[in-house]
Design an enzyme around this catalytic site. Sequence first.
Site, PDB file in Angstrom:
ATOM      1  N   GLY A   1       9.000 -13.360  -3.301  1.00 34.99           N
ATOM      2  CA  GLY A   1       8.839 -12.035  -2.708  1.00 34.99           C
ATOM      3  C   GLY A   1       9.611 -11.918  -1.412  1.00 34.99           C
ATOM      4  O   GLY A   1      10.392 -12.812  -1.056  1.00 34.99           O
ATOM      5  N   ASN A   2       9.388 -10.839  -0.688  1.00 34.11           N
ATOM      6  CA  ASN A   2      10.086 -10.634   0.581  1.00 34.11           C
ATOM      7  C   ASN A   2       9.445 -11.397   1.735  1.00 34.11           C
ATOM      8  O   ASN A   2      10.065 -11.550   2.778  1.00 34.11           O
ATOM      9  CB  ASN A   2      10.156  -9.144   0.915  1.00 34.11           C
ATOM     10  CG  ASN A   2      11.209  -8.445   0.082  1.00 34.11           C
ATOM     11  OD1 ASN A   2      12.399  -8.632   0.286  1.00 34.11           O
ATOM     12  ND2 ASN A   2      10.771  -7.655  -0.896  1.00 34.11           N
TER      13      ASN A   2
ATOM     14  N   ASP B   1       9.112  -8.119  -9.900  1.00 35.92           N
ATOM     15  CA  ASP B   1       7.698  -8.461  -9.686  1.00 35.92           C
ATOM     16  C   ASP B   1       6.782  -7.382 -10.267  1.00 35.92           C
ATOM     17  O   ASP B   1       5.720  -7.682 -10.819  1.00 35.92           O
ATOM     18  CB  ASP B   1       7.381  -8.727  -8.199  1.00 35.92           C
ATOM     19  CG  ASP B   1       7.777  -7.611  -7.249  1.00 35.92           C
ATOM     20  OD1 ASP B   1       8.501  -6.661  -7.654  1.00 35.92           O
ATOM     21  OD2 ASP B   1       7.369  -7.688  -6.071  1.00 35.92           O
ATOM     22  N   ARG B   2       7.221  -6.129 -10.171  1.00 35.52           N
ATOM     23  CA  ARG B   2       6.414  -5.031 -10.734  1.00 35.52           C
ATOM     24  C   ARG B   2       6.337  -5.144 -12.253  1.00 35.52           C
ATOM     25  O   ARG B   2       5.280  -4.967 -12.861  1.00 35.52           O
ATOM     26  CB  ARG B   2       7.013  -3.675 -10.325  1.00 35.52           C
ATOM     27  CG  ARG B   2       6.982  -3.442  -8.830  1.00 35.52           C
ATOM     28  CD  ARG B   2       7.769  -2.198  -8.453  1.00 35.52           C
ATOM     29  NE  ARG B   2       7.245  -0.998  -9.090  1.00 35.52           N
ATOM     30  CZ  ARG B   2       7.906   0.170  -9.131  1.00 35.52           C
ATOM     31  NH1 ARG B   2       9.111   0.273  -8.582  1.00 35.52           N
ATOM     32  NH2 ARG B   2       7.357   1.213  -9.714  1.00 35.52           N
TER      33      ARG B   2
ATOM     34  N   GLY C   1      12.046  -3.618  -9.153  1.00 37.24           N
ATOM     35  CA  GLY C   1      11.708  -4.973  -8.698  1.00 37.24           C
ATOM     36  C   GLY C   1      11.020  -5.716  -9.838  1.00 37.24           C
ATOM     37  O   GLY C   1      10.049  -5.223 -10.415  1.00 37.24           O
TER      38      GLY C   1
HETATM   39  N1  LIG Z   1      -1.460 -17.286   3.681  1.00 33.31           N
HETATM   40  C1  LIG Z   1      -0.727 -16.176   3.794  1.00 33.31           C
HETATM   41  N2  LIG Z   1       0.577 -16.254   4.120  1.00 33.31           N
HETATM   42  C2  LIG Z   1       1.335 -15.140   4.217  1.00 33.31           C
HETATM   43  N3  LIG Z   1       0.878 -13.890   4.036  1.00 33.31           N
HETATM   44  C3  LIG Z   1      -0.415 -13.760   3.722  1.00 33.31           C
HETATM   45  C4  LIG Z   1      -1.276 -14.880   3.575  1.00 33.31           C
HETATM   46  N4  LIG Z   1      -2.485 -14.436   3.234  1.00 33.31           N
HETATM   47  C5  LIG Z   1      -2.392 -13.105   3.187  1.00 33.31           C
HETATM   48  N5  LIG Z   1      -1.173 -12.674   3.496  1.00 33.31           N
HETATM   49  C6  LIG Z   1      -0.759 -11.277   3.505  1.00 33.31           C
HETATM   50  O1  LIG Z   1       0.018 -11.089   2.356  1.00 33.31           O
HETATM   51  C7  LIG Z   1       1.197 -10.341   2.632  1.00 33.31           C
HETATM   52  C8  LIG Z   1       2.338 -10.972   1.928  1.00 33.31           C
HETATM   53  O2  LIG Z   1       1.991 -11.095   0.577  1.00 33.31           O
HETATM   54  P1  LIG Z   1       2.926 -11.858  -0.430  1.00 33.31           P
HETATM   55  O3  LIG Z   1       2.323 -11.692  -1.768  1.00 33.31           O
HETATM   56  O4  LIG Z   1       3.229 -13.221   0.058  1.00 33.31           O
HETATM   57  O5  LIG Z   1       4.239 -10.968  -0.266  1.00 33.31           O
HETATM   58  P2  LIG Z   1       5.612 -10.987  -1.019  1.00 33.31           P
HETATM   59  O6  LIG Z   1       5.303 -11.041  -2.500  1.00 33.31           O
HETATM   60  O7  LIG Z   1       6.230  -9.722  -0.611  1.00 33.31           O
HETATM   61  O8  LIG Z   1       6.359 -12.200  -0.558  1.00 33.31           O
HETATM   62  C9  LIG Z   1       1.403 -10.397   4.129  1.00 33.31           C
HETATM   63  O9  LIG Z   1       1.767  -9.117   4.567  1.00 33.31           O
HETATM   64  C10 LIG Z   1       0.044 -10.784   4.682  1.00 33.31           C
HETATM   65  O10 LIG Z   1      -0.607  -9.624   5.129  1.00 33.31           O
HETATM   66  C1  LIG Z   2       8.950  -2.910  -3.932  1.00 33.73           C
HETATM   67  C2  LIG Z   2       9.270  -4.367  -3.699  1.00 33.73           C
HETATM   68  C3  LIG Z   2       9.993  -4.526  -2.377  1.00 33.73           C
HETATM   69  C4  LIG Z   2       7.961  -5.171  -3.657  1.00 33.73           C
HETATM   70  O1  LIG Z   2       8.257  -6.494  -3.286  1.00 33.73           O
HETATM   71  P1  LIG Z   2       7.262  -7.473  -2.506  1.00 33.73           P
HETATM   72  O2  LIG Z   2       6.299  -6.676  -1.729  1.00 33.73           O
HETATM   73  O3  LIG Z   2       6.534  -8.257  -3.593  1.00 33.73           O
HETATM   74  O4  LIG Z   2       8.109  -8.378  -1.694  1.00 33.73           O
HETATM   75  C5  LIG Z   2      10.130  -4.940  -4.896  1.00 33.73           C
HETATM   76  O5  LIG Z   2       9.495  -4.681  -6.102  1.00 33.73           O
HETATM   77  C6  LIG Z   2      11.524  -4.349  -4.907  1.00 33.73           C
HETATM   78  O6  LIG Z   2      12.396  -4.803  -4.193  1.00 33.73           O
HETATM   79  N1  LIG Z   2      11.736  -3.295  -5.734  1.00 33.73           N
HETATM   80  C7  LIG Z   2      13.029  -2.659  -5.891  1.00 33.73           C
HETATM   81  C8  LIG Z   2      12.880  -1.169  -5.983  1.00 33.73           C
HETATM   82  C9  LIG Z   2      12.057  -0.672  -7.170  1.00 33.73           C
HETATM   83  O7  LIG Z   2      11.173  -1.380  -7.697  1.00 33.73           O
HETATM   84  O8  LIG Z   2      12.293   0.480  -7.584  1.00 33.73           O
HETATM   85  K   LIG Z   3       4.383  -6.034  -3.794  1.00 34.83           K
END
Ligand SMILES: Nc1ncnc2c1ncn2[C@@H]1O[C@H](COP(=O)(O)OP(=O)(O)O)[C@@H](O)[C@H]1O
Ligand SMILES: CC(C)(COP(=O)(O)O)[C@@H](O)C(=O)NCCC(=O)O
Ligand SMILES: [K+]
Length: 248
Positions: free
Chosen positions: A11-12, A99-100, A97
Amino acid sequence: MAEALLELDVGNSSLKWRKRCGVSVVDSGRLAWSELASLDAVLEDVQRVLVGSVAGESSNEILRDYFSGRGLQAEFAQSQVVCGPVKNAYADVARMGVDRWLAMVAAFREFSAACLVVDVGTALTLDMVSGEGVHHGGYIIPGPQMMLQALLSGTDRVRFAEEGAQTIAPGVITDECVHHGKWLALIGAVSQARQQMAALVDEAPLVVVAGGAGAALIAAAGSQANDWIYREDLVLDGLYPVINGWSA
Ligand SMILES: Nc1ncnc2c1ncn2[C@@H]1O[C@H](COP(=O)(O)OP(=O)(O)O)[C@@H](O)[C@H]1O
Ligand SMILES: CC(C)(COP(=O)(O)O)[C@@H](O)C(=O)NCCC(=O)O
Ligand SMILES: [K+]
């Protein structure tokens, strides 16, 4: 011997991984990019590496190089037009994305029912999948951490401490107004999307929540979330069917 797989959700904010032998999860964790090499410790018997990444191409190249340097070819999932019964609403699925898509496929595979898929990470995404598996579109909203950053960078006087209780009670000091407000906004979005979906697809959906901040969102929603379902690993669950095919 069951095949040993390493699955990654990039993820980001962070990189989530788990190692499986067949259906048994043998290890899992969450990493920052700078800690990528710590995966060396779990790679020994891994035969395949499945990746869902929303990071940029240069980060994906780093991942590819890391695994190829260890004799493994990372297999990257892509958003698809269809996966089994699940049909994507995007005309240009490459822009969604992954992940979606992984979360939607995993949710429909598990529940075979109308689902509102909520992924609370860096961004909060909401995706509507009907009881037939048809995606009716979704929403992308800044996640909890990003909301705080927006207030910090866009105002002079909204300054606040760490979060106390996870709740949507009205705040009486700045700290509460900001933290409770961020949950109010995100929970309000879930609730509104749920109502909209019930009208649009004529079915009350299951609310399926994933993502690093998913448990915190549910805690803040209190009794409203009594019938929400938390699936921490939803994105990882989608990797196998998306890469190997729905029937695999
Ligand atoms: N242990 C953790 N480490 C990092 N972020 C966490 C943790 N627990 C909860 N969070 C929350 O989760 C969010 C990030 O979720 P995450 O699923 O890792 O994001 P992404 O899929 O975008 O990488 C952060 O904004 C934070 O609020
Ligand atoms: C919306 C998101 C940034 C979510 O990513 P995440 O919060 O898991 O890091 C990711 O799905 C993405 O980069 N999407 C591209 C734009 C779209 O889904 O239309
Ligand atoms: K997300």
